[in-house]
Design an enzyme around this catalytic site. Sequence first.
Site, mmCIF file in Angstrom:
data_model
loop_
_atom_site.group_PDB
_atom_site.id
_atom_site.type_symbol
_atom_site.label_atom_id
_atom_site.label_comp_id
_atom_site.label_asym_id
_atom_site.label_seq_id
_atom_site.Cartn_x
_atom_site.Cartn_y
_atom_site.Cartn_z
ATOM 1 N N GLU A 208 0.855 -1.185 0.000
ATOM 2 C CA GLU A 208 0.000 0.000 0.000
ATOM 3 C C GLU A 208 0.887 1.230 0.000
ATOM 4 O O GLU A 208 2.097 1.124 0.210
ATOM 5 C CB GLU A 208 -0.937 -0.014 1.218
ATOM 6 N N HIS A 246 -4.447 3.265 7.874
ATOM 7 C CA HIS A 246 -3.239 2.780 8.554
ATOM 8 C C HIS A 246 -2.317 3.951 8.899
ATOM 9 O O HIS A 246 -2.195 4.889 8.117
ATOM 10 C CB HIS A 246 -2.450 1.816 7.651
#
Lengths: 293, 380
Positions: A208, A246
Amino acid sequence: MILVDKHTKVVVQGATGKMGAAHTKRMLDYGTNIVAGVTPGKGGEKIHNVPVFDTVMEAVKTTGATCSVIFVPPYLALDAGYEALDAGISLLVLITEGIPPQDTAKLAAAVKAKGAKLIGPNCPGIITPGQSLIGILPGSIFKSGPVGMVSKSGTLTYEIALALTESGYGQSTCVGTGGDPIKGLDYQEVLSMFEHDPATEVIVMIGEIGGNAEEEAAAFIKKNVKKPVIGYIAGQTAPPGKRMGHAGAIISGGKGTAESKLEAFKANGVRVAMTPGEVAKQVAEAIKQPAKA
Amino acid sequence: MNLYEYEAKRIFEAGGIPVPPAVRITKPEELAKVHFGYPLTLKCQVMSGGRGKAGGIKFAKDLEEGKALAKDLLQLVIKGSKTESLLVEPMVSIAKELYLAVTLDRERGCPIFIASAEGGIEIESSHNVLTEPIPFPYHPYVGRNLAAKLGLKGAVMAKVADLANKLYKVFESKDLDLAEINPLVITKGDDVLALDGKIIINDDSIGRQPAFKGWMEAHLVDMSPRERRAKMTDLNLVELDGNIGILCNGAGLTMATMDMVKAFGGQPGNFLDAGGGSDQKKTLAALELVNENPAVDVILLNILGGITACDEVAGALVEFMKKYPERQMVVRLRGNNQDVAEKMLAASGLKLYPDLEEAVKEAVSRSKNATKKPALAAKA
């Protein structure tokens, strides 16, 4: 398979807490070899028929556990990690989200000094399907097979594993390394284990935005990994400067973009999947044609 | 959480780091209470960078000029960030400017010093930058090594080394993501002084830092009101400019869903990661947040239950649809307790999409057919 199998003896730190107890039950139901729980002050009790100890030291001495899965609250995680290391645990799986990153840095340094391994924090854990589930992954969507998976994400890993399983491709082991910027095991270490694992034929790497771990892993793959690797990056349309869920998923100062990671994949022979659904298709092709693209 | 300069300096001062004497004012008249004489520096307290270039720092030779400047500066908006107050300090005679910061390096996985013998600059564009990994446990020799590598000698070297050690102590004890002094000034009298400072407090650590309890809300100035509310309720919301409201569990899956919406020709109106294990109440709060965005025509809910139980999500959905029966919804729900959830939703007539790609395509297609109308009101 890597890191864990049906023989891996697991102690659960925080086994009597709400989350710890629920997942102890689910891990036991899956068949994980849970040998002990640890909750200070509750030594002598049982949780789902598993003996509870006051300290990891006692649990290890009595049961021979080598792996600890940690469910304690964020501010107690560093202490719990040190305790596990000191008791001789060689694999720490730290599920807890929201640990101060300076604590993680301290723990990671201690883990390294001891020659142990840390998965996480802020991670779903690890599963070798049919043998051992250590963490919070939903066991039913995984199936034993030739695909090794390494990922920063939890639910996205489930999404891709589900598609793989439904397409008939099971997994050797899936490792969720976690979404924090500071963490234990990184891509390289897991990739290297998969490369040397006879049960793994194809590797899926899920990344990511944020940081440059994917770029470094791509360079590592070119040099060290002969098995086909399929890469996927989440956050291709993420705006810069915003933390996308996150703690580590942020494009800052023009660094950590999906383009940079996808470029690095392409330049180093990693097969790129643009959507989660494409991963299973790429795996199917790689198994038919294992030579590097 | 970013702090204002005046807050950062108070924390530095409490940690033994020398800072200039200062007075913070919110009205021009308050300049009268300045006790250190003229000329003065007046600095806008804003969260955005590039303050100097934007005219946010001025010098005043007397009270009259100071008041006139203060009046203008207090109204200044710099890169969308309103001036919260002014920090007033005496002008300092500068012999040399340095840069010094402590932060966490995600690549090395440890704290590092970042230092430069050229201060007052943008550190990203400087070529003369030292980075020094900080070992655990910390020892003061690390600060001495750093000061020596910066080419400093004698009393100044010892003072900068001591200051670096104190800066690390502040960084560690207050759980900071960044402790930055720029510039770190060496005065003509060989004193060291933190002339400007920046502190970022780690969001996950605020719960164990009683000194910062309750600070969060006042410091979320670079967010929209909805993003702020999400943050206070532990949801991760990023507002985007399209008309498909995205709600998922887990950061990676939410990003992947957002990317797919875009790839299939739709426009995401937001990113909302409800996190793992959200119960009915939290899921409902998340739905309400997405629903309130007037640009959103369709809500795309994608839940893959690991620790999130599908029946909790279904409970929230039933409640939400009772309240907003007109709302266009595309729902994909799989995993833990899926069968219970399906039974709960059977009466509502809501179609469930087992496949993510199908769900995304349906949401995109509905978003294109949506007729623009004002934000949906709750049913009375």
